[in-house]
Design a protein around this motif. Structure first.
Motif, PDB file in Angstrom:
ATOM      1  N   PHE A  62      -2.876   1.856 -10.512  1.00 20.60           N
ATOM      2  CA  PHE A  62      -3.183   1.248  -9.216  1.00 20.60           C
ATOM      3  C   PHE A  62      -3.009  -0.260  -9.280  1.00 20.60           C
ATOM      4  CE2 PHE A  62      -6.073  -0.707  -6.195  1.00 20.60           C
ATOM      5  CZ  PHE A  62      -5.815   0.007  -5.023  1.00 20.60           C
ATOM      6  N   ASP A  63      -3.625  -0.886 -10.277  1.00 20.67           N
ATOM      7  CA  ASP A  63      -3.536  -2.342 -10.414  1.00 20.67           C
ATOM      8  C   ASP A  63      -2.102  -2.801 -10.654  1.00 20.67           C
ATOM      9  OD1 ASP A  63      -6.273  -2.504 -10.018  1.00 20.67           O
ATOM     10  OD2 ASP A  63      -6.733  -2.678 -12.170  1.00 20.67           O
ATOM     11  N   ASP A  64      -1.357  -2.058 -11.475  1.00 20.74           N
ATOM     12  CA  ASP A  64       0.028  -2.398 -11.778  1.00 20.74           C
ATOM     13  C   ASP A  64       0.886  -2.375 -10.513  1.00 20.74           C
ATOM     14  OD1 ASP A  64       2.293  -2.922 -13.534  1.00 20.74           O
ATOM     15  OD2 ASP A  64       2.814  -0.796 -13.305  1.00 20.74           O
ATOM     16  N   LEU A  65       0.777  -1.312  -9.733  1.00 22.32           N
ATOM     17  CA  LEU A  65       1.601  -1.188  -8.528  1.00 22.32           C
ATOM     18  C   LEU A  65       1.146  -2.147  -7.435  1.00 22.32           C
ATOM     19  CD1 LEU A  65       2.158   2.663  -8.414  1.00 22.32           C
ATOM     20  CD2 LEU A  65       3.638   0.887  -9.365  1.00 22.32           C
ATOM     21  N   ARG A  66      -0.142  -2.393  -7.361  1.00 20.01           N
ATOM     22  CA  ARG A  66      -0.646  -3.366  -6.383  1.00 20.01           C
ATOM     23  C   ARG A  66      -0.120  -4.759  -6.714  1.00 20.01           C
ATOM     24  NH1 ARG A  66      -6.921  -4.103  -5.836  1.00 20.01           N
ATOM     25  NH2 ARG A  66      -6.463  -4.971  -7.871  1.00 20.01           N
ATOM     26  N   HIS A  67       0.016  -5.030  -7.982  1.00 27.12           N
ATOM     27  CA  HIS A  67       0.566  -6.308  -8.417  1.00 27.12           C
ATOM     28  C   HIS A  67       2.070  -6.393  -8.142  1.00 27.12           C
ATOM     29  CE1 HIS A  67       1.154  -9.892 -10.850  1.00 27.12           C
ATOM     30  NE2 HIS A  67       2.128  -9.252 -11.490  1.00 27.12           N
ATOM     31  N   LYS A  68       2.811  -5.283  -8.343  1.00 30.85           N
ATOM     32  CA  LYS A  68       4.270  -5.279  -8.175  1.00 30.85           C
ATOM     33  C   LYS A  68       4.692  -5.455  -6.719  1.00 30.85           C
ATOM     34  CE  LYS A  68       5.603  -2.428 -12.135  1.00 30.85           C
ATOM     35  NZ  LYS A  68       6.140  -1.112 -12.545  1.00 30.85           N
ATOM     36  N   ASP A  69       4.141  -4.613  -5.824  1.00 32.19           N
ATOM     37  CA  ASP A  69       4.549  -4.654  -4.413  1.00 32.19           C
ATOM     38  C   ASP A  69       3.519  -3.895  -3.574  1.00 32.19           C
ATOM     39  OD1 ASP A  69       5.758  -4.546  -1.906  1.00 32.19           O
ATOM     40  OD2 ASP A  69       7.750  -4.139  -2.719  1.00 32.19           O
ATOM     41  N   PRO A  70       2.414  -4.560  -3.222  1.00 27.74           N
ATOM     42  CA  PRO A  70       1.337  -3.848  -2.519  1.00 27.74           C
ATOM     43  C   PRO A  70       1.764  -3.240  -1.187  1.00 27.74           C
ATOM     44  CG  PRO A  70       0.951  -6.226  -2.523  1.00 27.74           C
ATOM     45  CD  PRO A  70       2.124  -5.969  -3.414  1.00 27.74           C
ATOM     46  N   ASP A  71       2.648  -3.912  -0.460  1.00 32.40           N
ATOM     47  CA  ASP A  71       3.073  -3.373   0.843  1.00 32.40           C
ATOM     48  C   ASP A  71       3.859  -2.074   0.680  1.00 32.40           C
ATOM     49  OD1 ASP A  71       1.870  -5.485   2.194  1.00 32.40           O
ATOM     50  OD2 ASP A  71       3.698  -6.705   2.167  1.00 32.40           O
ATOM     51  N   LEU A  72       4.804  -2.066  -0.255  1.00 34.64           N
ATOM     52  CA  LEU A  72       5.607  -0.867  -0.493  1.00 34.64           C
ATOM     53  C   LEU A  72       4.729   0.309  -0.909  1.00 34.64           C
ATOM     54  CD1 LEU A  72       8.264   0.717  -1.003  1.00 34.64           C
ATOM     55  CD2 LEU A  72       8.229  -0.226  -3.330  1.00 34.64           C
ATOM     56  N   LYS A  74       1.538   0.784  -0.631  1.00 37.40           N
ATOM     57  CA  LYS A  74       0.560   1.192   0.384  1.00 37.40           C
ATOM     58  C   LYS A  74       1.273   2.011   1.456  1.00 37.40           C
ATOM     59  CE  LYS A  74      -3.232  -0.703   3.041  1.00 37.40           C
ATOM     60  NZ  LYS A  74      -3.913  -1.923   3.453  1.00 37.40           N
ATOM     61  N   ARG A  75       2.437   1.519   1.877  1.00 38.07           N
ATOM     62  CA  ARG A  75       3.218   2.177   2.929  1.00 38.07           C
ATOM     63  C   ARG A  75       3.672   3.576   2.506  1.00 38.07           C
ATOM     64  NH1 ARG A  75       6.391  -1.722   3.478  1.00 38.07           N
ATOM     65  NH2 ARG A  75       8.183  -0.974   2.270  1.00 38.07           N
ATOM     66  N   ASN A  76       4.093   3.736   1.234  1.00 40.17           N
ATOM     67  CA  ASN A  76       4.576   5.061   0.814  1.00 40.17           C
ATOM     68  C   ASN A  76       3.456   5.983   0.328  1.00 40.17           C
ATOM     69  OD1 ASN A  76       4.043   4.270  -1.842  1.00 40.17           O
ATOM     70  ND2 ASN A  76       6.191   4.173  -2.448  1.00 40.17           N
ATOM     71  N   GLY A  77       2.217   5.524   0.406  1.00 37.53           N
ATOM     72  CA  GLY A  77       1.068   6.379   0.116  1.00 37.53           C
ATOM     73  C   GLY A  77       0.656   6.439  -1.344  1.00 37.53           C
ATOM     74  N   ILE A  78       1.324   5.697  -2.222  1.00 38.75           N
ATOM     75  CA  ILE A  78       1.011   5.776  -3.648  1.00 38.75           C
ATOM     76  C   ILE A  78      -0.330   5.103  -3.959  1.00 38.75           C
ATOM     77  CG2 ILE A  78       1.785   5.161  -5.974  1.00 38.75           C
ATOM     78  CD1 ILE A  78       3.367   7.422  -4.597  1.00 38.75           C
ATOM     79  N   LEU A  79      -0.599   3.944  -3.383  1.00 39.85           N
ATOM     80  CA  LEU A  79      -1.890   3.288  -3.662  1.00 39.85           C
ATOM     81  C   LEU A  79      -3.076   4.121  -3.164  1.00 39.85           C
ATOM     82  CD1 LEU A  79      -1.135  -0.516  -3.132  1.00 39.85           C
ATOM     83  CD2 LEU A  79      -1.391   0.739  -5.286  1.00 39.85           C
ATOM     84  N   PRO A  80      -3.030   4.662  -1.938  1.00 37.03           N
ATOM     85  CA  PRO A  80      -4.136   5.545  -1.530  1.00 37.03           C
ATOM     86  C   PRO A  80      -4.272   6.785  -2.415  1.00 37.03           C
ATOM     87  CG  PRO A  80      -2.890   4.828   0.390  1.00 37.03           C
ATOM     88  CD  PRO A  80      -2.123   4.369  -0.822  1.00 37.03           C
ATOM     89  N   MET A  81      -3.141   7.347  -2.857  1.00 34.78           N
ATOM     90  CA  MET A  81      -3.185   8.508  -3.747  1.00 34.78           C
ATOM     91  C   MET A  81      -3.874   8.144  -5.062  1.00 34.78           C
ATOM     92  SD  MET A  81      -0.047  10.591  -5.528  1.00 34.78           S
ATOM     93  CE  MET A  81       0.210   9.326  -6.767  1.00 34.78           C
ATOM     94  N   LEU A  82      -3.502   7.012  -5.646  1.00 31.05           N
ATOM     95  CA  LEU A  82      -4.115   6.590  -6.915  1.00 31.05           C
ATOM     96  C   LEU A  82      -5.590   6.273  -6.734  1.00 31.05           C
ATOM     97  CD1 LEU A  82      -1.211   4.425  -8.352  1.00 31.05           C
ATOM     98  CD2 LEU A  82      -2.008   6.649  -9.218  1.00 31.05           C
ATOM     99  N   LYS A  83      -5.954   5.704  -5.589  1.00 30.49           N
ATOM    100  CA  LYS A  83      -7.364   5.416  -5.299  1.00 30.49           C
ATOM    101  C   LYS A  83      -8.169   6.718  -5.258  1.00 30.49           C
ATOM    102  CE  LYS A  83      -9.945   2.288  -2.379  1.00 30.49           C
ATOM    103  NZ  LYS A  83      -9.882   1.404  -1.210  1.00 30.49           N
ATOM    104  N   ARG A  84      -7.589   7.751  -4.650  1.00 30.25           N
ATOM    105  CA  ARG A  84      -8.234   9.070  -4.639  1.00 30.25           C
ATOM    106  C   ARG A  84      -8.341   9.622  -6.056  1.00 30.25           C
ATOM    107  NH1 ARG A  84      -4.244  13.275  -3.083  1.00 30.25           N
ATOM    108  NH2 ARG A  84      -3.650  12.768  -5.210  1.00 30.25           N
ATOM    109  N   ASN A  85      -7.252   9.520  -6.832  1.00 29.78           N
ATOM    110  CA  ASN A  85      -7.240  10.071  -8.180  1.00 29.78           C
ATOM    111  C   ASN A  85      -8.315   9.452  -9.069  1.00 29.78           C
ATOM    112  OD1 ASN A  85      -5.032  11.436  -7.195  1.00 29.78           O
ATOM    113  ND2 ASN A  85      -3.593  10.637  -8.680  1.00 29.78           N
ATOM    114  N   VAL A  86      -8.571   8.160  -8.901  1.00 26.82           N
ATOM    115  CA  VAL A  86      -9.604   7.470  -9.685  1.00 26.82           C
ATOM    116  C   VAL A  86     -10.967   8.123  -9.470  1.00 26.82           C
ATOM    117  CG1 VAL A  86     -10.897   5.285  -9.863  1.00 26.82           C
ATOM    118  CG2 VAL A  86      -8.408   5.260  -9.830  1.00 26.82           C
ATOM    119  N   THR A  87     -11.205   8.650  -8.284  1.00 26.97           N
ATOM    120  CA  THR A  87     -12.505   9.270  -7.990  1.00 26.97           C
ATOM    121  C   THR A  87     -12.622  10.680  -8.559  1.00 26.97           C
ATOM    122  OG1 THR A  87     -11.839  10.223  -5.856  1.00 26.97           O
ATOM    123  CG2 THR A  87     -12.673   7.950  -5.834  1.00 26.97           C
TER     124      THR A  87
END
Length: 193
Positions: A62-72, A74-87
């Motif tokens: 999550f941190d790596d991808l947020r650092h690389k390109d947070p808009d991309l 977030k838009r393609n759903g990877i950051l929300p997916m990883l946020k769910r996976n952490v839980t």
């Protein structure tokens, strides 16, 4: 009958983790795994996936991808997916490396090639216990909406399996009825530990 379940997908951690999260929330005993060589998440193009080793914490991804390109991401759903996976759990696990995690009553896969890999893996293990395990493939397209839909279908199958005394006696009828009612083709096999 209380059963222990495993969810498997290839390497992207969306389909199995969606089902794991949803069904764990419903009180079922679930574990989730990938079967690929690495965890692969979409990147800026098809030729540039983000590749991580199994065992890499979801928080790190999550941190790596947020650092690389947070808009991309977030838009393609990877950051929300990883946020769910952490839980759900700390890091992705590979099925082939975690044989000691326990014996499962039912293993769900969400693509045919993973179904085949699991059958091969189980058949290549020492089958000393001769405890049977039911493997069911419920084909899922790799997108967030389809993963959520199949999680609900998986829940229905789990509820039907939990409601009977012995799945071995009636699995053909249960799965045939499910296919008729839902219009979804299933593959299944019985393997042994």
């Amino acid at each position: 009958m209380k059963m222990r379940y495993a969810m498997l997908c290839s390497s992207n951690q969306n389909r199995s983790m969606e089902a794991h999260s949803f069904l764990k929330g419903q009180g079922f005993d679930f574990a989730s795994y990938g079967t690929g060589a690495h965890v692969k998440l979409p990147g800026p193009s098809l030729r540039e996936p983000n590749v991580y080793d199994f065992g890499t914490p979801y928080k790190h991804m999550f941190d790596d991808l947020r650092h690389k390109d947070p808009d991309l991401y977030k838009r393609n759903g990877i950051l929300p997916m990883l946020k769910r996976n952490v839980t759900v759990k700390t890091a992705p696990q590979r099925w082939q490396d975690n044989a000691a995690d326990g014996l499962f009553d039912v293993v769900f896969t969400f693509e045919e090639k993973v179904f085949d890999m699991v059958i091969e893996d189980l058949n290549n293990r020492d089958q000393t216990l001769m405890k049977n395990v039911l493997e069911i493939n419920l084909e899922v397209k790799d997108n967030h909406e389809e993963a959520a839909t199949r999680s609900r279908l998986t829940l229905e199958l789990c509820q039907e399996l939990e409601a009977i005394e012995s799945w071995e006696d009636s699995i053909d009828e249960i799965l045939a009825a499910f296919e008729r009612q839902k219009g979804r083709a299933l593959l299944y096999s019985v393997c042994f530990y």
